[in-house]
Every structure is written in structure tokens, then in C-alpha cells.
Motif scaffolding. Structure first.
Motif, PDB file in Angstrom:
ATOM      1  N   ALA A  48      60.149  19.088  32.823  1.00 35.38           N
ATOM      2  CA  ALA A  48      59.829  20.380  33.426  1.00 35.38           C
ATOM      3  C   ALA A  48      58.597  21.004  32.794  1.00 35.38           C
ATOM      4  O   ALA A  48      58.325  20.839  31.600  1.00 35.38           O
ATOM      5  CB  ALA A  48      61.023  21.323  33.285  1.00 35.38           C
ATOM      6  N   PHE A  49      57.854  21.743  33.625  1.00 38.04           N
ATOM      7  CA  PHE A  49      56.716  22.532  33.147  1.00 38.04           C
ATOM      8  C   PHE A  49      56.505  23.673  34.126  1.00 38.04           C
ATOM      9  O   PHE A  49      57.110  23.720  35.201  1.00 38.04           O
ATOM     10  CB  PHE A  49      55.455  21.670  33.021  1.00 38.04           C
ATOM     11  N   GLY A  50      55.663  24.611  33.756  1.00 44.17           N
ATOM     12  CA  GLY A  50      55.399  25.752  34.609  1.00 44.17           C
ATOM     13  C   GLY A  50      53.930  25.896  34.932  1.00 44.17           C
ATOM     14  O   GLY A  50      53.061  25.268  34.310  1.00 44.17           O
ATOM     15  N   LEU A  51      53.642  26.720  35.936  1.00 45.70           N
ATOM     16  CA  LEU A  51      52.289  27.157  36.267  1.00 45.70           C
ATOM     17  C   LEU A  51      52.234  28.666  36.125  1.00 45.70           C
ATOM     18  O   LEU A  51      53.210  29.360  36.412  1.00 45.70           O
ATOM     19  CB  LEU A  51      51.930  26.792  37.707  1.00 45.70           C
ATOM     20  N   TRP A  52      51.092  29.160  35.688  1.00 46.86           N
ATOM     21  CA  TRP A  52      50.892  30.603  35.618  1.00 46.86           C
ATOM     22  C   TRP A  52      49.522  30.928  36.182  1.00 46.86           C
ATOM     23  O   TRP A  52      48.507  30.454  35.676  1.00 46.86           O
ATOM     24  CB  TRP A  52      51.007  31.117  34.190  1.00 46.86           C
ATOM     25  N   GLN A  53      49.518  31.740  37.245  1.00 45.45           N
ATOM     26  CA  GLN A  53      48.284  32.255  37.821  1.00 45.45           C
ATOM     27  C   GLN A  53      48.172  33.704  37.391  1.00 45.45           C
ATOM     28  O   GLN A  53      48.974  34.554  37.776  1.00 45.45           O
ATOM     29  CB  GLN A  53      48.299  32.129  39.341  1.00 45.45           C
ATOM     30  N   SER A  54      47.183  33.993  36.591  1.00 43.58           N
ATOM     31  CA  SER A  54      47.091  35.291  35.932  1.00 43.58           C
ATOM     32  C   SER A  54      46.852  36.427  36.898  1.00 43.58           C
ATOM     33  O   SER A  54      46.087  36.307  37.863  1.00 43.58           O
ATOM     34  CB  SER A  54      45.949  35.288  34.909  1.00 43.58           C
ATOM     35  N   GLY A  55      47.549  37.539  36.611  1.00 40.78           N
ATOM     36  CA  GLY A  55      47.224  38.834  37.165  1.00 40.78           C
ATOM     37  C   GLY A  55      46.820  39.697  35.980  1.00 40.78           C
ATOM     38  O   GLY A  55      45.878  39.392  35.257  1.00 40.78           O
ATOM     39  N   THR A  56      47.589  40.755  35.728  1.00 36.38           N
ATOM     40  CA  THR A  56      47.293  41.580  34.552  1.00 36.38           C
ATOM     41  C   THR A  56      47.723  40.899  33.260  1.00 36.38           C
ATOM     42  O   THR A  56      47.225  41.239  32.187  1.00 36.38           O
ATOM     43  CB  THR A  56      48.008  42.941  34.667  1.00 36.38           C
ATOM     44  N   HIS A  57      48.661  39.941  33.362  1.00 35.94           N
ATOM     45  CA  HIS A  57      49.105  39.180  32.184  1.00 35.94           C
ATOM     46  C   HIS A  57      48.337  37.865  32.167  1.00 35.94           C
ATOM     47  O   HIS A  57      48.512  37.013  33.032  1.00 35.94           O
ATOM     48  CB  HIS A  57      50.604  38.921  32.270  1.00 35.94           C
ATOM     49  N   THR A  58      47.469  37.703  31.181  1.00 30.28           N
ATOM     50  CA  THR A  58      46.580  36.538  31.155  1.00 30.28           C
ATOM     51  C   THR A  58      47.137  35.373  30.355  1.00 30.28           C
ATOM     52  O   THR A  58      46.475  34.350  30.201  1.00 30.28           O
ATOM     53  CB  THR A  58      45.208  36.925  30.584  1.00 30.28           C
ATOM     54  N   GLY A  59      48.368  35.516  29.839  1.00 28.60           N
ATOM     55  CA  GLY A  59      48.952  34.453  29.027  1.00 28.60           C
ATOM     56  C   GLY A  59      48.877  34.788  27.556  1.00 28.60           C
ATOM     57  O   GLY A  59      48.773  35.962  27.165  1.00 28.60           O
ATOM     58  N   ALA A  60      48.938  33.767  26.734  1.00 31.74           N
ATOM     59  CA  ALA A  60      48.890  33.984  25.284  1.00 31.74           C
ATOM     60  C   ALA A  60      47.548  34.595  24.896  1.00 31.74           C
ATOM     61  O   ALA A  60      46.486  34.095  25.283  1.00 31.74           O
ATOM     62  CB  ALA A  60      49.098  32.662  24.549  1.00 31.74           C
ATOM     63  N   ARG A  61      47.619  35.657  24.118  1.00 29.44           N
ATOM     64  CA  ARG A  61      46.380  36.309  23.671  1.00 29.44           C
ATOM     65  C   ARG A  61      46.127  36.090  22.189  1.00 29.44           C
ATOM     66  O   ARG A  61      45.130  36.563  21.643  1.00 29.44           O
ATOM     67  CB  ARG A  61      46.432  37.805  23.998  1.00 29.44           C
TER      68      ARG A  61
END
Length: 255
Positions: free
Chosen positions: A119-132
Motif C-alpha cells: 500500500a501507498f498513498g498519493l497527496w495532491q497539495s492544497g493548503t497542506h503541502t506535506g512534510a515541512r
């Protein structure tokens, strides 16, 4: 302190989160281990929390989406177009478990499984850009997959994310490659060794691998591989009290 406040390039491991069977206990365990504080937890988002280190988002924690699943960490890859990436996943033989789902203004989340069941995920950024925050004690430093068929996995992830792989010589003849979309390696992929965690795993930077292992054991976790010196740093593999595997890598402060 390495930080980033803009979206990660497509294909980069950009976020990790933990599905907990006991969220309060998990919060306490990981706070003690990594010095995390927490924000969020709104009922609107299912009690999902952002774990912060030095005030910057480092990881997420939330209740298991399916209570029958085992607690564990998920690696998310950045995408600029969730639908197009989902199409490539299916064309390459993978399965989409959670279709692209908008999480308020924060972004779009997808969960998928590769043809070997990882398993893995995808993240398409909005206001949350991921790890900062990253490559810093208490933050993510590396993501890698241990798979049954490395050649088939390389073909799948190259088709989905455009990864190029570079073979890395390993002791004992173990098959291991780093992957990149250009520039520095983004993570690794290798053959699964019996008795070791399978699938995508996360590695956290720590100031002392030995101290981190002692904290894990004191909190009810277990050591899978005792701290070992490598050319990349002192490294250990552990499981938390609920059986979720992860690793720690000793790095200098501010590296």
C-alpha cells in the motif's frame, strides 16, 4: 533545519501518516520518542492530527480508517494530478483502494496498492503541502520499499511516477536500488528479506539511535534490528507497541 513550505515535486515522498488503534496512546509514544507536539484533531476530519517538530508538520496520526486493519505507517507520494496518476496505477496493474478524495481545502488524498500488495498513498497539495520539516531529528529522513519481486516493482513505479532507478551494491548480494525523478535520490526499493518488514516503510532521523531504541523498548515496543553502524549513519529497525514497523537513523543535529 531543513524545511519546505511549497508543494513537493511530483513523485516525491511528501507525507507520512500513522493509522492508530489507540490514538491517545500512540500520541504519547511518538511524542516521547520524537519530541512531537500535535495540532488538529477536529471531528470534521475524523480526529486526524498533525505531528509537529519545531512547529513544522512532520507527520500525521489518525484513527484507523478500517478498524480491522493493523496499525501502521503509510507513505504518500506527491502528485500534481490525482486522476491521471490513478489512471497510470491501474494501467500498470495496481489497485486503487480509496479514490481521490478532497480533504477540505488541504488537498486530495488517494490510497492505492501495487501489484504485489504493497500500500501507498498519493497527496495532491492544497493548503497542506506535506512534510515541512525533514532530515532533522524527529522528522522523516528516508522512505523505502521491501518487495518480493524488485524488477516488477521497479517497472510499476517507473510507469506510475517516472522513477529512474540506480542499483546500489549491498552486502550479501541483496538487490537494492534508489529511485529519483531527476537529481538526488528520493528513496529506495529492494528485495524483501524473511523476518523483516514488507512493503513501504518510513525512517526517522534521531540524534542517537541507541537512545531511540531504549525509548522504544521502555514504551513497550520491540527491536527488530539492533543499532548498527552503516556508511549512512547508525541505523536500527523497531516496532511500536502495536506492531507497526519503522526505522531510525542517527544524524547530526541540523544536518
Amino acid at each position: 533545519m531543513p524545511t519546505r513550505n511549497t508543494p513537493w515535486p511530483a513523485g516525491s515522498p511528501c507525507w507520512i501518516d500513522y493509522g492508530a488503534s489507540d490514538l491517545d496512546a500512540a500520541k504519547e509514544f511518538y511524542a516521547r520518542l520524537f519530541g512531537w507536539e500535535y495540532t488538529g484533531g477536529d471531528a470534521e476530519y475524523g480526529g486526524y492530527l498533525n505531528a509537529t517538530r519545531n512547529g513544522e508538520p512532520a507527520a500525521g496520526l489518525g484513527p484507523l480508517m478500517n478498524p480491522g486493519d493493523s496499525p501502521g505507517w503509510t507513505t504518500y507520494f506527491a502528485t500534481d494530478d490525482s486522476r491521471a496518476t490513478v489512471d497510470r496505477i491501474r494501467e500498470a496493474g495496481g489497485t486503487v483502494v480509496v479514490e481521490p478524495m478532497e480533504v477540505g481545502p488541504m488537498g486530495t488524498m488517494t490510497i492505492a496498492v501495487d501489484p504485489q500488495g504493497n500500500a501507498f498513498g498519493l497527496w495532491q497539495s492544497g493548503t497542506h503541502t506535506g512534510a515541512r520539516i525533514f532530515n532533522e531529528p524527529g522528522a522523516l529522513v528516508w522512505n523505502e520499499a521491501a518487495v518480493t519481486d524488485p524488477a516488477a516493482a521497479r517497472e510499476f513505479y517507473a510507469a506510475v511516477f517516472g522513477f529512474a532507478f540506480e542499483a546500489i551494491p549491498m552486502d550479501g548480494g541483496m538487490e537494492y536500488s534508489t529511485f529519483a525523478t531527476g537529481g538526488n535520490p528520493l528513496g529506495g526499493l529492494g528485495g524483501h528479506e524473511p523476518g523483516s518488514p514488507k512493503g513501504w516503510s518510513v525512517c526517522f532521523a534521531v540524534l542517537s539511535a541507541d537512545d531511540a531504541v531504549a525509548t522504544v523498548e521502555a514504551g513497550g515496543g520491540k527491536v527488530t534490528m539492533a543499532p548498527t553502524d552503516t556508511e549512512y549513519g547508525r541505523f536500527a529497525v523497531v516496532t511500536d507497541p502495536w506492531g507497526a514497523p519503522f526505522s531510525v537513523m542517527q544524524v547530526p543535529a541540523g544536518s
